[in-house]
Write an enzyme that holds these catalytic residues in place. Structure first.
Site, PDB file in Angstrom:
ATOM      1  N   GLN A 148     -21.850   2.285   0.160  1.00 43.64           N
ATOM      2  CA  GLN A 148     -20.562   2.628  -0.444  1.00 43.64           C
ATOM      3  C   GLN A 148     -20.492   4.099  -0.826  1.00 43.64           C
ATOM      4  OE1 GLN A 148     -17.828   0.345  -0.555  1.00 43.64           O
ATOM      5  NE2 GLN A 148     -19.343  -0.464   0.868  1.00 43.64           N
TER       6      GLN A 148
ATOM      7  N   HIS B  75     -18.779   6.670   1.609  1.00 48.13           N
ATOM      8  CA  HIS B  75     -17.333   6.782   1.763  1.00 48.13           C
ATOM      9  C   HIS B  75     -16.806   8.143   1.341  1.00 48.13           C
ATOM     10  CE1 HIS B  75     -15.669   2.898   2.970  1.00 48.13           C
ATOM     11  NE2 HIS B  75     -16.614   2.303   2.264  1.00 48.13           N
TER      12      HIS B  75
ATOM     13  N   GLU C 258     -14.514  -2.530  -8.304  1.00 46.62           N
ATOM     14  CA  GLU C 258     -13.794  -2.887  -7.073  1.00 46.62           C
ATOM     15  C   GLU C 258     -14.594  -3.943  -6.306  1.00 46.62           C
ATOM     16  OE1 GLU C 258     -12.253  -0.644  -2.993  1.00 46.62           O
ATOM     17  OE2 GLU C 258     -13.898   0.190  -4.158  1.00 46.62           O
ATOM     18  N   HIS C 259     -15.866  -3.649  -6.053  1.00 44.27           N
ATOM     19  CA  HIS C 259     -16.779  -4.594  -5.393  1.00 44.27           C
ATOM     20  C   HIS C 259     -17.904  -4.917  -6.361  1.00 44.27           C
ATOM     21  CE1 HIS C 259     -15.328  -1.790  -2.145  1.00 44.27           C
ATOM     22  NE2 HIS C 259     -14.996  -2.939  -1.583  1.00 44.27           N
TER      23      HIS C 259
ATOM     24  N   ASP D 149     -16.014  -5.473   3.937  1.00 43.30           N
ATOM     25  CA  ASP D 149     -15.293  -4.323   4.480  1.00 43.30           C
ATOM     26  C   ASP D 149     -14.706  -4.617   5.851  1.00 43.30           C
ATOM     27  OD1 ASP D 149     -15.699  -2.681   2.322  1.00 43.30           O
ATOM     28  OD2 ASP D 149     -17.469  -1.688   3.139  1.00 43.30           O
TER      29      ASP D 149
ATOM     30  N   HIS E  93      27.713 -15.932 -25.104  1.00 46.36           N
ATOM     31  CA  HIS E  93      26.854 -16.739 -24.237  1.00 46.36           C
ATOM     32  C   HIS E  93      27.229 -18.221 -24.367  1.00 46.36           C
ATOM     33  CE1 HIS E  93      24.494 -13.121 -23.867  1.00 46.36           C
ATOM     34  NE2 HIS E  93      23.583 -13.728 -23.110  1.00 46.36           N
TER      35      HIS E  93
END
Length: 451
Positions: free
Chosen positions: A270, A273, A339-340, A373, A432
């Site tokens: 990761q 990236h 995230e992961h 992924d 109303h």
């Protein structure tokens, strides 16, 4: 190479724990200040601004901001056979998972003649962002487009940064993935300016653009860098967004049963990236921490993108976090909201079921993030920066809206009329109640007139 944070023997409040955990120095709110002028420029100047910004940020001035149909066809024709087979398998698996996400419409009968139906209506038009700076992401085309297609969205728009090496068009493999999925509205626009174009539309400024280059969309989805995430935050309300999917994150909760080399490989995977990618190990085992750090050093030095990986691992957003036990470890990963999140422990399934905040959870030694992924069938467009506390990963739900359809007969309304009037009067909104009574007073007046 990677910092250590020792939380052992400490009792921390949720706020103190959050503050103690690693985060990137450049936050979404900081990036938003830089992004706001870009959004305003695109909104005012359309295609001209998009070309100027591409030249500034991507080093190329695209002739065609909208990718010609011939370029999409050529990209698919030139796609490597093995890559095509891999993408087709990913599409098959992702489509199967997302088809099962389609919400079911239902009807509730509250009384005789009193019915409320819930419809699920797909949005009309979506903008799907596909990153293209330091890597190539045809897999993100799959994740975005398949989820939107399974939701029943009619118009799909993909945008991805222009490449100098491809005559100002997005990467050929990204274009091929679009063609494979039947997406023909594709733009060579990246970064915050792409989000602005999707949110506000853009008028054309060159003959090949037409009068209108791109019409606005209803929802913008897809991952990107911190500036893309900031742009999505700024246009939220003008359009819907999936989540603030910024620089990637991995957190691994592991005990001494984990394989140190597997953990190290996952952290490095990761980190490649982006220099701002976050890699975090949470463990009660100092021996595992030592072993992982040693293997990370070896793997990070040997991998293709060693410089990028080293920058990510040495950054403030990455760390090895030592905890007293797995109970504290669970508190840490929940506070972090990765995230992961990988769970590599002796009782991984049971522990994973107790996690409350994560974009996606990967259980056991044979479910690495890399599987998700590409081909697990799950979606890899996930919330980052702690937004997993309140946001979900991309799915069919990202592209549909729930709409209640209310059907009441005269008798069914009549049964509730006095109660509606009472509550309306209590709220000092008498009109109303009068709107309900009018339906019965008019009928009574008519009946008297006929008599």
């Amino acid at each position: 190479m990677i910092q250590r944070i020792d939380l052992r023997g400490r009792t921390l409040s949720r706020r103190e724990l959050t503050d103690a955990l690693p985060r990137a120095e450049v936050r979404v709110e900081d990036a938003a200040e830089r992004v706001a002028p870009i959004i305003a420029r695109v909104r005012e100047h359309g295609a001209a601004a998009l070309r100027d910004l591409a030249e500034r940020f991507d080093g190329v001035r695209p002739e065609h901001l909208r990718v010609p149909a011939a370029a999409l066809a050529d990209a698919l024709a030139g796609l490597d056979a093995d890559v095509r087979a891999g993408l087709e398998e990913a599409i098959r698996r992702v489509r199967a998972v997302h088809a099962a996400q389609r919400p079911v419409e239902h009807t509730v009968e509250l009384a005789d003649g009193a019915r409320v139906r819930q419809r699920w209506i797909p949005v009309r038009r979506v903008g799907l962002y596909v990153p293209g700076g330091l890597a190539v992401y045809p897999s993100t085309v799959v994740m975005n487009a398949v989820a939107a297609q399974e939701a029943g969205v009619g118009e799909l728009v993909v945008t991805s940064p222009p490449q100098r090496e491809n005559d100002g068009l997005p990467h050929p493999t990204v274009l091929a993935a679009c063609a494979l999925l039947g997406v023909d509205e594709v733009y060579a626009v990246g970064g915050a300016q792409a989000v602005a174009m999707l949110a506000y539309g853009a008028r054309g400024t060159e003959p090949q653009d037409g009068d209108v280059l791109c019409e606005p969309v209803d929802v913008v989805t897809g991952p990107g860098n911190v500036y893309v995430a900031a742009a999505k935050r700024l246009v939220r309300g003008v359009v819907g967004i999936d989540a603030e999917a910024g620089p990637t994150e991995i957190a691994v909760l592991a005990d001494d049963t984990a394989d140190a080399d597997h953990v190290a490989a996952d952290l490095v995977s990761q980190a490649e990236h982006d220099p701002m990618a976050a890699a975090v190990l949470v463990t009660p085992s100092e021996a595992l921490a030592d072993a992982v750090e040693a293997r990370v050093a070896v793997r990070a030095g040997a991998t293709k993108h060693a410089e990028r990986v080293a920058e990510a691992l040495e950054g403030s957003q990455s760390a090895v976090v030592l905890v007293d036990d797995l109970e504290q470890g669970l508190e840490v990963v929940d506070a972090y909201g990765a995230e992961h999140l990988e769970i590599q422990t002796a009782d991984a399934v049971a522990l994973a079921d107790r996690v409350r905040s994560a974009g996606a959870i990967f259980v056991g030694p044979y479910a690495p993030v890399s599987l998700g992924d590409y081909m697990a069938g799950s979606n890899h467009v996930l919330p980052t920066g702690g937004s997993a506390h309140s946001s979900s990963g991309l799915g069919v739900h990202s592209f549909v809206r729930a709409v209640h359809v209310v059907e009441y007969s005269r008798d069914a309304l009549g049964e509730l009329a006095d109660r509606i009037v009472a509550v309306a009067d209590a709220e000092d909104l008498p009109a109303h109640g009068e709107a309900v009574r009018a339906r019965f007073e008019a009928a009574a007046t008519t009946d008297e007139a006929h008599a």
